[in-house]
Design a protein around this motif. Structure first.
Motif, PDB file in Angstrom:
ATOM      1  N   THR A  19       0.839  -1.191   0.000  1.00  0.00           N
ATOM      2  CA  THR A  19       0.000   0.000   0.000  1.00  0.00           C
ATOM      3  C   THR A  19       0.876   1.244   0.000  1.00  0.00           C
ATOM      4  O   THR A  19       1.496   1.575   1.016  1.00  0.00           O
ATOM      5  CB  THR A  19      -0.921   0.001   1.242  1.00  0.00           C
ATOM      6  OG1 THR A  19      -1.619  -1.237   1.299  1.00  0.00           O
ATOM      7  CG2 THR A  19      -1.908   1.156   1.193  1.00  0.00           C
ATOM      8  N   PRO A  20       0.958   1.957  -1.119  1.00  0.00           N
ATOM      9  CA  PRO A  20       1.850   3.120  -1.215  1.00  0.00           C
ATOM     10  C   PRO A  20       1.604   4.188  -0.153  1.00  0.00           C
ATOM     11  O   PRO A  20       2.552   4.789   0.344  1.00  0.00           O
ATOM     12  CB  PRO A  20       1.575   3.673  -2.613  1.00  0.00           C
ATOM     13  CG  PRO A  20       1.055   2.519  -3.389  1.00  0.00           C
ATOM     14  CD  PRO A  20       0.293   1.688  -2.400  1.00  0.00           C
ATOM     15  N   SER A  21       0.367   4.401   0.228  1.00  0.00           N
ATOM     16  CA  SER A  21       0.072   5.456   1.204  1.00  0.00           C
ATOM     17  C   SER A  21       0.651   5.165   2.577  1.00  0.00           C
ATOM     18  O   SER A  21       0.751   6.065   3.414  1.00  0.00           O
ATOM     19  CB  SER A  21      -1.438   5.678   1.312  1.00  0.00           C
ATOM     20  OG  SER A  21      -2.075   4.511   1.810  1.00  0.00           O
ATOM     21  N   LEU A  22       1.068   3.926   2.826  1.00  0.00           N
ATOM     22  CA  LEU A  22       1.625   3.571   4.131  1.00  0.00           C
ATOM     23  C   LEU A  22       3.146   3.684   4.194  1.00  0.00           C
ATOM     24  O   LEU A  22       3.745   3.415   5.229  1.00  0.00           O
ATOM     25  CB  LEU A  22       1.178   2.166   4.531  1.00  0.00           C
ATOM     26  CG  LEU A  22      -0.335   2.016   4.722  1.00  0.00           C
ATOM     27  CD1 LEU A  22      -0.680   0.602   5.132  1.00  0.00           C
ATOM     28  CD2 LEU A  22      -0.863   3.016   5.726  1.00  0.00           C
ATOM     29  N   ASN A  25       4.267   5.942   6.999  1.00  0.00           N
ATOM     30  CA  ASN A  25       3.999   5.306   8.292  1.00  0.00           C
ATOM     31  C   ASN A  25       5.088   4.289   8.645  1.00  0.00           C
ATOM     32  O   ASN A  25       5.552   4.242   9.783  1.00  0.00           O
ATOM     33  CB  ASN A  25       2.648   4.590   8.278  1.00  0.00           C
ATOM     34  CG  ASN A  25       1.476   5.528   8.212  1.00  0.00           C
ATOM     35  OD1 ASN A  25       1.542   6.561   7.560  1.00  0.00           O
ATOM     36  ND2 ASN A  25       0.390   5.172   8.870  1.00  0.00           N
ATOM     37  N   LEU A  41      -4.711   2.249   8.084  1.00  0.00           N
ATOM     38  CA  LEU A  41      -5.311   2.998   6.987  1.00  0.00           C
ATOM     39  C   LEU A  41      -5.174   4.507   7.171  1.00  0.00           C
ATOM     40  O   LEU A  41      -5.474   5.271   6.273  1.00  0.00           O
ATOM     41  CB  LEU A  41      -6.786   2.619   6.828  1.00  0.00           C
ATOM     42  CG  LEU A  41      -7.021   1.136   6.494  1.00  0.00           C
ATOM     43  CD1 LEU A  41      -8.502   0.848   6.400  1.00  0.00           C
ATOM     44  CD2 LEU A  41      -6.307   0.754   5.213  1.00  0.00           C
ATOM     45  N   ALA A  43      -3.034   7.402   7.002  1.00  0.00           N
ATOM     46  CA  ALA A  43      -1.737   7.784   6.437  1.00  0.00           C
ATOM     47  C   ALA A  43      -1.141   8.953   7.218  1.00  0.00           C
ATOM     48  O   ALA A  43      -1.832   9.904   7.567  1.00  0.00           O
ATOM     49  CB  ALA A  43      -1.886   8.143   4.980  1.00  0.00           C
ATOM     50  N   SER A  45       1.057  12.282   7.743  1.00  0.00           N
ATOM     51  CA  SER A  45       1.355  13.462   6.930  1.00  0.00           C
ATOM     52  C   SER A  45       2.790  13.363   6.436  1.00  0.00           C
ATOM     53  O   SER A  45       3.712  13.117   7.218  1.00  0.00           O
ATOM     54  CB  SER A  45       1.185  14.720   7.779  1.00  0.00           C
ATOM     55  OG  SER A  45       1.842  15.798   7.169  1.00  0.00           O
ATOM     56  N   VAL A  46       2.989  13.563   5.132  1.00  0.00           N
ATOM     57  CA  VAL A  46       4.319  13.458   4.533  1.00  0.00           C
ATOM     58  C   VAL A  46       5.257  14.519   5.123  1.00  0.00           C
ATOM     59  O   VAL A  46       6.453  14.310   5.218  1.00  0.00           O
ATOM     60  CB  VAL A  46       4.231  13.572   2.999  1.00  0.00           C
ATOM     61  CG1 VAL A  46       5.603  13.585   2.369  1.00  0.00           C
ATOM     62  CG2 VAL A  46       3.424  12.409   2.443  1.00  0.00           C
ATOM     63  N   LEU A  68       7.314   0.514  -5.097  1.00  0.00           N
ATOM     64  CA  LEU A  68       6.691   1.691  -4.474  1.00  0.00           C
ATOM     65  C   LEU A  68       7.460   2.971  -4.807  1.00  0.00           C
ATOM     66  O   LEU A  68       7.362   3.966  -4.101  1.00  0.00           O
ATOM     67  CB  LEU A  68       6.634   1.505  -2.952  1.00  0.00           C
ATOM     68  CG  LEU A  68       5.802   0.320  -2.460  1.00  0.00           C
ATOM     69  CD1 LEU A  68       6.098   0.026  -0.996  1.00  0.00           C
ATOM     70  CD2 LEU A  68       4.328   0.582  -2.671  1.00  0.00           C
ATOM     71  N   GLU A  70       7.228   5.360  -6.878  1.00  0.00           N
ATOM     72  CA  GLU A  70       6.513   6.627  -7.083  1.00  0.00           C
ATOM     73  C   GLU A  70       6.210   7.322  -5.765  1.00  0.00           C
ATOM     74  O   GLU A  70       6.032   8.543  -5.725  1.00  0.00           O
ATOM     75  CB  GLU A  70       5.192   6.406  -7.853  1.00  0.00           C
ATOM     76  CG  GLU A  70       5.379   5.878  -9.255  1.00  0.00           C
ATOM     77  CD  GLU A  70       5.572   4.356  -9.298  1.00  0.00           C
ATOM     78  OE1 GLU A  70       5.245   3.654  -8.314  1.00  0.00           O
ATOM     79  OE2 GLU A  70       6.078   3.875 -10.318  1.00  0.00           O
ATOM     80  N   THR A  71       6.124   6.574  -4.683  1.00  0.00           N
ATOM     81  CA  THR A  71       5.862   7.134  -3.360  1.00  0.00           C
ATOM     82  C   THR A  71       7.159   7.364  -2.587  1.00  0.00           C
ATOM     83  O   THR A  71       7.320   8.387  -1.911  1.00  0.00           O
ATOM     84  CB  THR A  71       4.942   6.188  -2.559  1.00  0.00           C
ATOM     85  OG1 THR A  71       3.758   5.950  -3.318  1.00  0.00           O
ATOM     86  CG2 THR A  71       4.571   6.788  -1.219  1.00  0.00           C
TER      87      THR A  71
END
Length: 143
Positions: A19-22, A25, A41, A43, A45-46, A68, A70-71
């Motif tokens: 999961t790229p959004s993780l 984390n 779930l 995410a 803050s970058v 991953l 791209e992230t």
């Protein structure tokens, strides 16, 4: 590298992460960013991660980045810009293509018969020689 970074070496294995959004984390929990990461779930803050790392001198090892990229690439670039004492070593089948990246061309090396080798024996392989040469070239004192 533990001595060079006062034991502040953090290893992040992205291999099992799908999961790229993780990505932030996983890095945050590895480097000890205070907070709750109980909800996978939610995410992070970058911006929180580079801010937390800003004054820290650490080696951050990011392993298996290719799926991953791209992230990971923009996060690594942001950490590079905003946390100047953080050194990043990323392994990937392709370069991150970010500011400050020193890319070591594809190194494929397998020891014969999976036999354990001494450092001197490993240094007889061209791939290991190239890795050592490139790692020492950045002025970090790598030996």
């Amino acid at each position: 590298m533990l001595a060079a970074f006062d034991s502040a070496v953090h290893y992040v294995d992205f291999g099992p992460l799908g999961t790229p959004s993780l990505v932030p984390n996983l890095v945050a929990s590895t480097v000890g960013l205070p907070g709750s990461f109980d909800d996978p779930l939610a995410a992070l803050s970058v911006a929180a991660l580079p801010a937390f790392l800003r004054d820290k001198r650490i080696l951050l090892v990011l392993d298996s980045c290719e799926h991953l990229i791209e992230t990971i690439a923009p996060l690594a670039e942001r950490i590079f810009r905003e946390a100047p004492e953080v050194q990043i070593l990323a392994t990937s089948r392709e370069p991150l293509q970010v500011e400050g990246e020193l890319s070591i061309d594809c190194i494929r090396w397998l020891p014969p018969d999976d036999a354990p080798l001494t450092a001197a024996q490993a240094l007889t392989f061209p791939a290991v020689q190239l890795f050592v040469e490139r790692a020492a070239a950045n002025g970090s004192g790598f030996v």
